[in-house]
Design a protein around this motif. Structure first.
Motif, PDB file in Angstrom:
ATOM      1  N   PHE A 218       0.816  -1.215   0.000  1.00  0.00           N
ATOM      2  CA  PHE A 218       0.000   0.000   0.000  1.00  0.00           C
ATOM      3  C   PHE A 218       0.854   1.271   0.000  1.00  0.00           C
ATOM      4  O   PHE A 218       0.556   2.233  -0.704  1.00  0.00           O
ATOM      5  CB  PHE A 218      -0.935  -0.012   1.206  1.00  0.00           C
ATOM      6  CG  PHE A 218      -1.914   1.130   1.234  1.00  0.00           C
ATOM      7  CD1 PHE A 218      -2.936   1.198   0.309  1.00  0.00           C
ATOM      8  CD2 PHE A 218      -1.813   2.126   2.184  1.00  0.00           C
ATOM      9  CE1 PHE A 218      -3.846   2.249   0.324  1.00  0.00           C
ATOM     10  CE2 PHE A 218      -2.706   3.175   2.213  1.00  0.00           C
ATOM     11  CZ  PHE A 218      -3.731   3.232   1.278  1.00  0.00           C
ATOM     12  N   PHE A 219       1.911   1.283   0.789  1.00  0.00           N
ATOM     13  CA  PHE A 219       2.740   2.485   0.880  1.00  0.00           C
ATOM     14  C   PHE A 219       3.935   2.442  -0.084  1.00  0.00           C
ATOM     15  O   PHE A 219       4.766   3.354  -0.078  1.00  0.00           O
ATOM     16  CB  PHE A 219       3.234   2.683   2.318  1.00  0.00           C
ATOM     17  CG  PHE A 219       2.131   3.040   3.271  1.00  0.00           C
ATOM     18  CD1 PHE A 219       1.548   4.294   3.240  1.00  0.00           C
ATOM     19  CD2 PHE A 219       1.659   2.108   4.179  1.00  0.00           C
ATOM     20  CE1 PHE A 219       0.514   4.620   4.110  1.00  0.00           C
ATOM     21  CE2 PHE A 219       0.630   2.429   5.053  1.00  0.00           C
ATOM     22  CZ  PHE A 219       0.060   3.685   5.017  1.00  0.00           C
ATOM     23  N   ARG A 222       2.906   5.027  -5.377  1.00  0.00           N
ATOM     24  CA  ARG A 222       2.492   6.425  -5.276  1.00  0.00           C
ATOM     25  C   ARG A 222       2.394   7.028  -6.679  1.00  0.00           C
ATOM     26  O   ARG A 222       3.017   6.533  -7.624  1.00  0.00           O
ATOM     27  CB  ARG A 222       3.487   7.219  -4.421  1.00  0.00           C
ATOM     28  CG  ARG A 222       4.903   7.187  -4.946  1.00  0.00           C
ATOM     29  CD  ARG A 222       5.904   7.730  -3.944  1.00  0.00           C
ATOM     30  NE  ARG A 222       7.260   7.671  -4.477  1.00  0.00           N
ATOM     31  CZ  ARG A 222       8.017   6.588  -4.443  1.00  0.00           C
ATOM     32  NH1 ARG A 222       7.560   5.467  -3.889  1.00  0.00           N
ATOM     33  NH2 ARG A 222       9.235   6.618  -4.950  1.00  0.00           N
ATOM     34  N   ARG A 245      -3.267   7.606  -9.700  1.00  0.00           N
ATOM     35  CA  ARG A 245      -4.144   7.587  -8.530  1.00  0.00           C
ATOM     36  C   ARG A 245      -3.996   6.273  -7.781  1.00  0.00           C
ATOM     37  O   ARG A 245      -3.892   5.204  -8.383  1.00  0.00           O
ATOM     38  CB  ARG A 245      -5.613   7.748  -8.955  1.00  0.00           C
ATOM     39  CG  ARG A 245      -6.578   7.931  -7.787  1.00  0.00           C
ATOM     40  CD  ARG A 245      -8.019   7.955  -8.263  1.00  0.00           C
ATOM     41  NE  ARG A 245      -8.428   6.653  -8.799  1.00  0.00           N
ATOM     42  CZ  ARG A 245      -8.806   5.624  -8.038  1.00  0.00           C
ATOM     43  NH1 ARG A 245      -8.815   5.748  -6.717  1.00  0.00           N
ATOM     44  NH2 ARG A 245      -9.170   4.486  -8.601  1.00  0.00           N
ATOM     45  N   ASP A 247      -5.953   4.463  -4.375  1.00  0.00           N
ATOM     46  CA  ASP A 247      -7.046   4.609  -3.393  1.00  0.00           C
ATOM     47  C   ASP A 247      -6.492   5.006  -2.031  1.00  0.00           C
ATOM     48  O   ASP A 247      -5.396   4.579  -1.629  1.00  0.00           O
ATOM     49  CB  ASP A 247      -7.818   3.293  -3.259  1.00  0.00           C
ATOM     50  CG  ASP A 247      -8.770   3.068  -4.424  1.00  0.00           C
ATOM     51  OD1 ASP A 247      -8.975   4.011  -5.213  1.00  0.00           O
ATOM     52  OD2 ASP A 247      -9.290   1.944  -4.550  1.00  0.00           O
ATOM     53  N   ASP A 248      -7.274   5.800  -1.322  1.00  0.00           N
ATOM     54  CA  ASP A 248      -6.889   6.203   0.034  1.00  0.00           C
ATOM     55  C   ASP A 248      -7.354   5.212   1.090  1.00  0.00           C
ATOM     56  O   ASP A 248      -7.266   5.480   2.289  1.00  0.00           O
ATOM     57  CB  ASP A 248      -7.478   7.586   0.354  1.00  0.00           C
ATOM     58  CG  ASP A 248      -6.825   8.684  -0.475  1.00  0.00           C
ATOM     59  OD1 ASP A 248      -5.640   8.540  -0.796  1.00  0.00           O
ATOM     60  OD2 ASP A 248      -7.514   9.671  -0.790  1.00  0.00           O
ATOM     61  N   TYR A 249      -7.877   4.078   0.664  1.00  0.00           N
ATOM     62  CA  TYR A 249      -8.402   3.109   1.620  1.00  0.00           C
ATOM     63  C   TYR A 249      -8.194   1.701   1.081  1.00  0.00           C
ATOM     64  O   TYR A 249      -7.919   1.500  -0.096  1.00  0.00           O
ATOM     65  CB  TYR A 249      -9.897   3.353   1.843  1.00  0.00           C
ATOM     66  CG  TYR A 249     -10.717   3.138   0.595  1.00  0.00           C
ATOM     67  CD1 TYR A 249     -11.306   1.904   0.309  1.00  0.00           C
ATOM     68  CD2 TYR A 249     -10.871   4.166  -0.333  1.00  0.00           C
ATOM     69  CE1 TYR A 249     -12.023   1.704  -0.859  1.00  0.00           C
ATOM     70  CE2 TYR A 249     -11.597   3.977  -1.496  1.00  0.00           C
ATOM     71  CZ  TYR A 249     -12.174   2.748  -1.757  1.00  0.00           C
ATOM     72  OH  TYR A 249     -12.880   2.555  -2.904  1.00  0.00           O
ATOM     73  N   ALA A 257      -6.084  -2.311  -2.446  1.00  0.00           N
ATOM     74  CA  ALA A 257      -6.409  -0.937  -2.842  1.00  0.00           C
ATOM     75  C   ALA A 257      -6.334  -0.821  -4.354  1.00  0.00           C
ATOM     76  O   ALA A 257      -5.506  -1.472  -5.000  1.00  0.00           O
ATOM     77  CB  ALA A 257      -5.444   0.056  -2.191  1.00  0.00           C
TER      78      ALA A 257
END
Length: 362
Positions: A218-219, A222, A245, A247-249, A257
């Motif tokens: 997830f991290f 970017r 883009r 997702d922020d979740y 994500a």
């Protein structure tokens, strides 16, 4: 006779005695190790990342529907045609609306003429009033007549505009620049409702690759990162997209994500299409114009990101220390310790020491 034989025997044995004289024995010749080599060149591209399944979607894609119920009069496009925003793609039968518009236009002309007559009459009575030949009551009456005629004219114009808007609902126009993906095989005379699709359009100039990443990545992803696409329809080619883009979740069901990466289709020869399926390699690290050798040739060093390689020089092995970088598959980047033209031993060098004789085999 016996004495002569003894002398002859002693004479014949003299060379053998000389051979048996004490001295240093000859050293056995050392056997060369058979090895395979590659020539080091700093022209490699090596990447670190991970791969996810992906599919392509159009960034701009729309299905056009009628805004009213009616019969299809004309379908002006077919699959594969390019259209521009505002272009007429289909018409419903609108003869009744045309007749209403014609009547409304006549009403506008009539009420405008009436308004002009009342305006001229009002101006005449204003002059008469100023010259003392008319009363204020007569002038007010003419002013009222003019305002009433003007209101009728404004109402006629508004009604005409309303009818034109209504007629426009029978004209289906492209809302975006794009290509016709589907014309739904419609023919003139087909009865269409507001839920009947007429034309599907998509702008193919820019596409997006959509895929999902697991929680542990997830991290790592970017916007701005590169993504290398390989589509099943074009398995031997690779295309570069860019993440726009993330997702922020995370989806609580899948713990993943969503990610979108955009690619300009002109860079692919405009061969990519929405719906294509393939693999997306997310590039976390990348090095170009660098040295890369097989991992099997690298011997572990004392420090992290270090090791040793065996080189072939003038028939002998030479062990050199190197620094390593990105690892991709069975290859590893060498950041220090190699130069162009070095002969790197990639097979048979695991137990060699500097100075050991080697023999290169194909």
């Amino acid at each position: 006779m016996t004495r002569k034989l003894l002398i002859l025997t002693a004479f014949l044995l003299l060379p053998c005695a000389a051979c048996a004289a004490p001295g240093k024995p000859a050293a056995p010749k050392e056997k060369a190790a058979y090895v395979k080599v590659i020539t080091a060149k700093n022209d490699a591209v090596i990447r670190q990342g991970f791969t996810q399944n992906t599919s392509l979607e159009a960034i701009q894609r729309v299905v056009l529907y009628p805004r009213v119920t009616g019969r299809l009069d004309h379908l002006n496009v077919t699959k594969g045609m390019d259209v521009i925003a505002g272009e007429l793609v289909a018409e419903l039968v609108h003869a009744e609306q045309d007749a209403q518009i014609a009547a409304a236009e006549a009403s506008v002309v009539r009420t405008r003429a009436e308004m002009e007559n009342t305006r001229i009459e009002l101006q005449r009575y204003q002059r008469l009033k100023n010259e003392g030949f008319s009363t204020q009551q007569q002038l007010d009456s003419k002013n009222t007549a003019y305002r009433s005629a003007r209101a009728q004219y404004d109402a006629a114009r508004a009604d005409l505009e309303r009818l034109k808007v209504t007629r426009g609902e029978y004209l289906i126009k492209a809302s975006i620049d794009g290509t016709v993906l589907n014309d739904y095989s419609l023919t003139p005379g087909a009865m269409l409702s507001t839920s009947s699709p007429v034309v599907e359009l998509a702008n193919l100039e820019e596409l997006k690759a959509v895929f999902r990443i697991p929680e542990n990545r997830f991290f790592s992803v970017r916007p701005g990162m590169s993504v290398l696409l390989r589509m099943n329809a074009l398995p031997d080619e690779e295309f570069r997209a860019q993440v726009v883009r993330v997702d922020d979740y995370l989806d609580p069901q899948t713990r993943t994500a969503g990610v979108e990466a955009v690619i300009k289709n002109e860079t692919t020869g405009s061969r990519l299409r929405p719906g294509m399926f393939g693999q997306a390699f997310v590039v976390e690290k990348e090095a170009v114009n660098t040295f890369a050798v097989p991992l099997s040739a690298l011997r572990k060093g004392e420090e992290e990101n270090s090791g040793t390689l065996a080189l072939h020089k003038d028939g002998k092995a030479e062990i050199v220390s190197v620094k390593t970088g990105i690892r991709q598959g069975l290859n590893v980047q060498i950041t220090e310790g190699l130069k162009n033209g070095d002969q790197v031993i990639v097979f048979g060098g695991s137990s060699l020491s500097t100075g050991d004789p080697v023999s290169v085999v194909n």
